[in-house]
Design a protein around this motif. Structure first.
Motif, PDB file in Angstrom:
ATOM      1  N   GLY A 239      11.486  -7.703  32.869  1.00 13.47           N
ATOM      2  CA  GLY A 239      10.609  -8.064  33.974  1.00 13.47           C
ATOM      3  C   GLY A 239      10.187  -6.860  34.795  1.00 13.47           C
ATOM      4  O   GLY A 239      10.825  -5.808  34.779  1.00 13.47           O
ATOM      5  N   THR A 240       9.095  -6.980  35.501  1.00 14.52           N
ATOM      6  CA  THR A 240       8.642  -5.973  36.453  1.00 14.52           C
ATOM      7  C   THR A 240       8.525  -6.652  37.807  1.00 14.52           C
ATOM      8  O   THR A 240       7.934  -7.723  37.926  1.00 14.52           O
ATOM      9  CB  THR A 240       7.290  -5.379  36.041  1.00 14.52           C
ATOM     10  OG1 THR A 240       6.322  -6.423  35.907  1.00 14.52           O
ATOM     11  CG2 THR A 240       7.404  -4.637  34.719  1.00 14.52           C
ATOM     12  N   PHE A 241       9.074  -6.015  38.834  1.00 13.77           N
ATOM     13  CA  PHE A 241       9.158  -6.644  40.153  1.00 13.77           C
ATOM     14  C   PHE A 241       8.693  -5.653  41.213  1.00 13.77           C
ATOM     15  O   PHE A 241       9.252  -4.566  41.352  1.00 13.77           O
ATOM     16  CB  PHE A 241      10.592  -7.089  40.430  1.00 13.77           C
ATOM     17  CG  PHE A 241      11.228  -7.817  39.270  1.00 13.77           C
ATOM     18  CD1 PHE A 241      10.878  -9.132  38.984  1.00 13.77           C
ATOM     19  CD2 PHE A 241      12.154  -7.188  38.453  1.00 13.77           C
ATOM     20  CE1 PHE A 241      11.448  -9.801  37.911  1.00 13.77           C
ATOM     21  CE2 PHE A 241      12.731  -7.846  37.382  1.00 13.77           C
ATOM     22  CZ  PHE A 241      12.372  -9.161  37.109  1.00 13.77           C
ATOM     23  N   GLY A 242       7.668  -6.041  41.934  1.00 16.61           N
ATOM     24  CA  GLY A 242       7.113  -5.163  42.952  1.00 16.61           C
ATOM     25  C   GLY A 242       7.919  -5.119  44.226  1.00 16.61           C
ATOM     26  O   GLY A 242       7.694  -4.256  45.072  1.00 16.61           O
ATOM     27  N   SER A 243       8.871  -6.057  44.378  1.00 17.32           N
ATOM     28  CA  SER A 243       9.697  -6.112  45.580  1.00 17.32           C
ATOM     29  C   SER A 243      10.880  -7.021  45.314  1.00 17.32           C
ATOM     30  O   SER A 243      10.908  -7.754  44.310  1.00 17.32           O
ATOM     31  CB  SER A 243       8.895  -6.645  46.766  1.00 17.32           C
ATOM     32  OG  SER A 243       8.502  -7.995  46.526  1.00 17.32           O
ATOM     33  N   VAL A 244      11.864  -7.007  46.208  1.00 12.89           N
ATOM     34  CA  VAL A 244      12.994  -7.925  46.088  1.00 12.89           C
ATOM     35  C   VAL A 244      12.508  -9.360  46.223  1.00 12.89           C
ATOM     36  O   VAL A 244      12.999 -10.266  45.533  1.00 12.89           O
ATOM     37  CB  VAL A 244      14.057  -7.598  47.148  1.00 12.89           C
ATOM     38  CG1 VAL A 244      15.143  -8.671  47.161  1.00 12.89           C
ATOM     39  CG2 VAL A 244      14.675  -6.233  46.887  1.00 12.89           C
ATOM     40  N   LYS A 245      11.529  -9.588  47.097  1.00 18.92           N
ATOM     41  CA  LYS A 245      10.973 -10.930  47.248  1.00 18.92           C
ATOM     42  C   LYS A 245      10.374 -11.419  45.936  1.00 18.92           C
ATOM     43  O   LYS A 245      10.556 -12.584  45.547  1.00 18.92           O
ATOM     44  CB  LYS A 245       9.917 -10.920  48.351  1.00 18.92           C
ATOM     45  CG  LYS A 245       9.298 -12.276  48.637  1.00 18.92           C
ATOM     46  CD  LYS A 245       8.273 -12.190  49.766  1.00 18.92           C
ATOM     47  CE  LYS A 245       7.632 -13.555  50.039  1.00 18.92           C
ATOM     48  NZ  LYS A 245       6.618 -13.464  51.137  1.00 18.92           N
ATOM     49  N   ASP A 246       9.680 -10.531  45.248  1.00 19.77           N
ATOM     50  CA  ASP A 246       9.099 -10.881  43.951  1.00 19.77           C
ATOM     51  C   ASP A 246      10.203 -11.177  42.934  1.00 19.77           C
ATOM     52  O   ASP A 246      10.120 -12.139  42.155  1.00 19.77           O
ATOM     53  CB  ASP A 246       8.218  -9.728  43.463  1.00 19.77           C
ATOM     54  CG  ASP A 246       7.534 -10.022  42.138  1.00 19.77           C
ATOM     55  OD1 ASP A 246       7.268 -11.206  41.869  1.00 19.77           O
ATOM     56  OD2 ASP A 246       7.270  -9.072  41.382  1.00 19.77           O
ATOM     57  N   LEU A 247      11.258 -10.359  42.922  1.00 21.98           N
ATOM     58  CA  LEU A 247      12.394 -10.577  42.025  1.00 21.98           C
ATOM     59  C   LEU A 247      13.024 -11.942  42.276  1.00 21.98           C
ATOM     60  O   LEU A 247      13.269 -12.717  41.332  1.00 21.98           O
ATOM     61  CB  LEU A 247      13.430  -9.473  42.228  1.00 21.98           C
ATOM     62  CG  LEU A 247      14.805  -9.668  41.582  1.00 21.98           C
ATOM     63  CD1 LEU A 247      14.693  -9.718  40.066  1.00 21.98           C
ATOM     64  CD2 LEU A 247      15.768  -8.565  42.014  1.00 21.98           C
ATOM     65  N   ASN A 248      13.283 -12.262  43.530  1.00 21.23           N
ATOM     66  CA  ASN A 248      13.907 -13.545  43.862  1.00 21.23           C
ATOM     67  C   ASN A 248      13.040 -14.722  43.439  1.00 21.23           C
ATOM     68  O   ASN A 248      13.531 -15.735  42.944  1.00 21.23           O
ATOM     69  CB  ASN A 248      14.201 -13.620  45.358  1.00 21.23           C
ATOM     70  CG  ASN A 248      15.297 -12.656  45.778  1.00 21.23           C
ATOM     71  OD1 ASN A 248      16.068 -12.181  44.947  1.00 21.23           O
ATOM     72  ND2 ASN A 248      15.365 -12.364  47.070  1.00 21.23           N
ATOM     73  N   ALA A 249      11.713 -14.580  43.649  1.00 26.12           N
ATOM     74  CA  ALA A 249      10.794 -15.664  43.278  1.00 26.12           C
ATOM     75  C   ALA A 249      10.824 -15.907  41.772  1.00 26.12           C
ATOM     76  O   ALA A 249      10.808 -17.058  41.315  1.00 26.12           O
ATOM     77  CB  ALA A 249       9.379 -15.327  43.743  1.00 26.12           C
TER      78      ALA A 249
END
Length: 357
Positions: free
Chosen positions: A308-318
């Motif tokens: 996965g690629t995640f632009g932020s922790v919020k994106d990761l959690n979502a």
């Protein structure tokens, strides 16, 4: 006076079928199949000269295999042990040296066939042959961990018994946290998979922080209750336990968890004491593999996090929450198959083997 054809070779009982099978087989040596054809032709009364021409050998060879069959049957068609110089190099010595650590002067952790060959003054192919013969593979290394928990037997029996025969009308949940999940983003946009090309990504990445996933796996259904938290202290763990209790408001809950200090904090113990319908079962020390939620952590790692690629922790959690929701739509029971006796027997065997060495 013309030479008369040799009499037909008399086959032993049942040999014709076996000889015919050898000639049709694609797995036997070509030489053995050729000898079987010679014997069958001789048994049919065919002249030796004609057999030699048809099979592509000399008449002397035909006579040789006729005689070998007459004397020894089908066993006589196999190659005899060849004469030659006996083996001068003891493979046991090669293996015995392999099992010892290389001298410090070499500065290596394990032998290679070339280095050991140089050390013993023999060819590296000879070393490789000895390794194959004894099943020695110095280039391989595996990990292990023996539990030293004094209550190993009791805990394994308790947890495995819970999996194989859970209490009636009770819910068994495997609980743990997957900490330090990194929100990694690639420095350039990924190139999607195409025919003939795999998905491609840059080797470097940007870190955007970390998250901790708390999860409770219901083994009877495979359903997961999850929560993403910024840290994994006892405060976050206790909040997650309260979330699990709300998700299962009635009935007995049996929680399987490991011996992480957070799980045994006084505040956590006090809350559990105040909720007697919730029972905790601890896995042995160094025995977290008994916790089935670890299997599910491996699944989410492979299917949603690793690539996965995640632009932020919020994106990761979502994206973690999206995976959990999708998982619960298609989940299946997690079935444990090994009995406690089987596990303990294997553990005892490995421990004994380790002590012997």
């Amino acid at each position: 006076m013309a030479n008369r054809a040799a009499p037909a070779l008399v086959l032993r009982s049942g040999d014709r079928e076996e000889l015919a099978r050898i000639t049709r087989s694609t797995s036997v040596r070509a030489g053995l199949a050729q000898r079987a054809r010679i014997v069958l032709a001789a048994a049919d009364g065919e002249a030796n000269e004609r057999i030699a021409v048809r099979v592509g050998v000399s008449k002397v060879t035909v006579l040789q295999w006729r005689k070998r069959y007459a004397d020894h049957g089908i066993a006589g068609l196999d190659d005899q042990a060849r004469s030659g110089r006996p083996r001068r190099i003891d493979h046991r010595k090669i293996v015995a040296t392999t099992l010892k650590a290389p001298p410090t002067k070499y500065g290596v952790t394990h032998w290679s066939s070339r280095l050991l060959g140089q050390h013993l003054g023999i060819g590296n192919k000879t070393v490789a042959t000895a390794w194959r013969e004894y099943g020695v593979q110095p280039w391989r290394s595996e990990t292990f961990k023996f539990s030293t928990d004094p209550e190993l037997v009791a805990k394994v029996t308790d947890v495995v018994g819970l999996y194989l025969a859970p209490p009636e009308n009770a819910i068994v949940l495997c609980v743990d946290e997957k900490s330090q999940i990194q929100a990694l983003d690639r420095t350039q946009k990924m190139l999607p998979m195409q025919p003939g090309l795999p998905e491609r990504r840059t080797h470097d990445y940007v870190r955007h922080g970390t998250s901790t996933l708390f999860a409770a796996l219901e083994i009877a259904t495979g359903k997961v209750t999850g929560a993403c938290k910024p840290r994994h202290r006892h405060q976050e763990f206790l909040a997650f336990l309260k979330q699990v209790a709300r998700a299962y408001p009635t009935g007995e809950l049996h929680l399987v968890m490991d011996n992480y200090a957070t799980h045994k904090k006084a505040e956590v113990r006090d809350w559990l004491d105040a909720n007697p319908r919730i029972h905790v079962h601890f896995t042995p020390t160094s025995g977290s593999w008994l916790n089935l939620v670890e299997v599910w952590f491996g699944i989410i790692e492979r299917q949603a996090i690793h690539r996965g690629t995640f632009g932020s922790v919020k994106d990761l959690n979502a994206k973690i929450r999206a995976f959990v929701n999708g998982w619960n739509d298609r989940c299946r029971p997690f079935v444990w198959t090994k009995t406690a006796d089987q596990i303990l027997k294997k553990a005892n065997r490995q421990t004994t083997s380790n002590t012997d060495h």
